[in-house]
Design a protein around this motif. Structure first.
Motif, PDB file in Angstrom:
ATOM      1  N   ILE A  70       0.833  -1.203   0.000  1.00  0.00           N
ATOM      2  CA  ILE A  70       0.000   0.000   0.000  1.00  0.00           C
ATOM      3  C   ILE A  70       0.864   1.248   0.000  1.00  0.00           C
ATOM      4  O   ILE A  70       0.594   2.217  -0.721  1.00  0.00           O
ATOM      5  CB  ILE A  70      -0.976  -0.022   1.194  1.00  0.00           C
ATOM      6  CG1 ILE A  70      -2.003  -1.133   0.991  1.00  0.00           C
ATOM      7  CG2 ILE A  70      -1.667   1.321   1.374  1.00  0.00           C
ATOM      8  CD1 ILE A  70      -2.869  -1.410   2.189  1.00  0.00           C
ATOM      9  N   LYS A  71       1.945   1.234   0.784  1.00  0.00           N
ATOM     10  CA  LYS A  71       2.851   2.390   0.837  1.00  0.00           C
ATOM     11  C   LYS A  71       3.483   2.644  -0.526  1.00  0.00           C
ATOM     12  O   LYS A  71       3.535   3.786  -0.994  1.00  0.00           O
ATOM     13  CB  LYS A  71       3.947   2.152   1.871  1.00  0.00           C
ATOM     14  CG  LYS A  71       4.892   3.311   2.063  1.00  0.00           C
ATOM     15  CD  LYS A  71       5.925   2.953   3.107  1.00  0.00           C
ATOM     16  CE  LYS A  71       6.946   4.049   3.289  1.00  0.00           C
ATOM     17  NZ  LYS A  71       7.719   4.360   2.124  1.00  0.00           N
ATOM     18  N   ASP A  72       3.931   1.582  -1.192  1.00  0.00           N
ATOM     19  CA  ASP A  72       4.512   1.730  -2.523  1.00  0.00           C
ATOM     20  C   ASP A  72       3.481   2.247  -3.527  1.00  0.00           C
ATOM     21  O   ASP A  72       3.803   3.058  -4.396  1.00  0.00           O
ATOM     22  CB  ASP A  72       5.088   0.399  -3.014  1.00  0.00           C
ATOM     23  CG  ASP A  72       6.315  -0.034  -2.232  1.00  0.00           C
ATOM     24  OD1 ASP A  72       6.904   0.816  -1.526  1.00  0.00           O
ATOM     25  OD2 ASP A  72       6.665  -1.233  -2.321  1.00  0.00           O
ATOM     26  N   ALA A  73       2.244   1.804  -3.403  1.00  0.00           N
ATOM     27  CA  ALA A  73       1.207   2.248  -4.319  1.00  0.00           C
ATOM     28  C   ALA A  73       0.877   3.732  -4.099  1.00  0.00           C
ATOM     29  O   ALA A  73       0.655   4.469  -5.055  1.00  0.00           O
ATOM     30  CB  ALA A  73      -0.059   1.402  -4.139  1.00  0.00           C
ATOM     31  N   LEU A  74       0.887   4.162  -2.843  1.00  0.00           N
ATOM     32  CA  LEU A  74       0.587   5.564  -2.551  1.00  0.00           C
ATOM     33  C   LEU A  74       1.748   6.478  -2.908  1.00  0.00           C
ATOM     34  O   LEU A  74       1.537   7.668  -3.203  1.00  0.00           O
ATOM     35  CB  LEU A  74       0.212   5.730  -1.075  1.00  0.00           C
ATOM     36  CG  LEU A  74      -1.110   5.079  -0.658  1.00  0.00           C
ATOM     37  CD1 LEU A  74      -1.311   5.208   0.840  1.00  0.00           C
ATOM     38  CD2 LEU A  74      -2.270   5.711  -1.419  1.00  0.00           C
TER      39      LEU A  74
END
Length: 78
Positions: A70-74
């Motif tokens: 999720i962090k990489d996607a954001l």
């Protein structure tokens, strides 16, 4: 064997199976659906699977992997 011929053979086999076993199963009353005990066993199995899946998803390794995903996607640059 060509695809068309395989289709004809499988259709003939299905018709023969239904003719032989379909009527006799209905005559003997074997096609009446699940009983209460079968529903109970199915429900217990579904609950057990849900519990195992919950434990796996809430484990530390999976949580950290989901958080990093999720962090990489954001943080993605467009």
């Amino acid at each position: 064997m060509s695809r068309e011929m395989m289709g004809r053979v499988s259709s003939a086999l299905r018709r023969a199976w239904r003719a032989r076993f379909g009527r006799s199963a209905r005559r003997r009353g074997l096609d009446r659906g699940m009983t209460t005990s079968e529903y109970a066993v199915g429900t217990i199995a579904a609950c057990a699977f849900a519990a195992v899946l919950y434990k796996v998803v809430t484990s530390g390794a999976v949580l950290s992997a989901l958080q990093s995903l999720i962090k990489d996607a954001l943080d993605a640059k467009f």
